[in-house]
Write an enzyme that holds these catalytic residues in place. Sequence first.
Site, short mmCIF file in Angstrom:
data_model
loop_
_atom_site.label_atom_id
_atom_site.label_comp_id
_atom_site.label_asym_id
_atom_site.label_seq_id
_atom_site.Cartn_x
_atom_site.Cartn_y
_atom_site.Cartn_z
N CYS A 73 -48.14 -154.73 29.65
CA CYS A 73 -48.91 -153.74 29.97
C CYS A 73 -48.78 -152.70 29.02
O CYS A 73 -49.68 -151.90 28.56
CB CYS A 73 -49.15 -153.27 31.27
SG CYS A 73 -47.24 -152.83 32.00
N ASP A 186 -57.60 -149.84 31.88
CA ASP A 186 -56.44 -150.63 32.48
C ASP A 186 -56.34 -151.86 31.76
O ASP A 186 -57.17 -152.85 31.71
CB ASP A 186 -56.75 -150.71 33.84
CG ASP A 186 -55.62 -151.10 34.67
OD1 ASP A 186 -54.70 -151.80 34.24
OD2 ASP A 186 -55.62 -151.06 36.09
N HIS A 188 -54.37 -154.29 32.96
CA HIS A 188 -53.78 -155.21 33.99
C HIS A 188 -54.50 -156.36 34.55
O HIS A 188 -54.77 -156.34 35.60
CB HIS A 188 -53.01 -154.35 35.24
CG HIS A 188 -51.97 -153.54 34.92
ND1 HIS A 188 -52.22 -152.23 34.37
CD2 HIS A 188 -50.49 -153.53 34.63
CE1 HIS A 188 -50.88 -151.51 34.12
NE2 HIS A 188 -50.02 -152.55 34.56
#
Length: 301
Positions: A73, A186, A188
């Site tokens: 990440c 994001d 993720h």
Amino acid sequence: MDAATLTYDTLRFEYEDFPETKEPVWILGRKYSVFTEKEEILLDVTSRLWFTYRKNFPAIGGTGPTSDTGWGCMLRCGQMIFAQALVCRHLGRDWRWIKGKRQMDNYFNVLNAFIDKKDSYYSIHQIAQMGVGEGKSIGQWYGPNTVAQVLKKLATFDTWSSLAVHIAMDNTVVMEEISEELIYLDPHTTQPAVEPNDSGCLPDESFHCQHPPCRMSIAELDPSIAVGFFCNTEEDFNDWCQQIKKLSLVRGALPMFELVERQPSHFSNPDVLNLTPDSSDADRLERFFDSEDEDFEILSL
């Protein structure tokens, strides 16, 4: 975070529409009004390159992982900040990505620099393997300082972009000076790795977040962060310095970081940050590649 939730690995999103607020919305230095420029806000966000976990890419190092789910990440965040610098460098801040519209060659040159394969300048393969040379195992989580230092070193090989990367150390972020809510992309979620099709075209839709942006409270921000600035010319840099100096004079405000004319004597060897592809500087960089990443860093491009 109740504004947006993401079901990982399936790319099914549940989200609220962008909230109507009287406060201005800032996207990478551009000021917008939700009431009159909502579509422009969403288009600006969609146009940013979005790098997430990927799976089924060629094994890193030939025998290593074929997915970075769970550990990549911060590497993906580093790719996003660098990609924005390359977009500004080669396409300009006003460039926009529109689904189905043919893009210029420089757009695909930028995108190809981050594709998950070993010969892309800033691929997950290059970042992970450069980290090995600095004592990081492939599959090990990086902090923002480590990612910034690795990307700085990789940038020396990118002669097309010719970025001069400077990393300022030991800085703090004054949270009360920042808006109450942040917009972010994001990393993720896991998507399949992308390869060019038979005609050589690269399917690019999965590299753009095509829904209202995720939001979070400033109170949820991890204080270990990297903040990037892109200066296209020396004039831009001088203007940036003046703006920072003005902010430091605001009554009652603490400076976000300090500007100095020369490297202070208490800093390490001055040539440690002046990397070249030919230099052998693993030992000299050891100080910067700490596993804790406890300092606050600002990444300047």
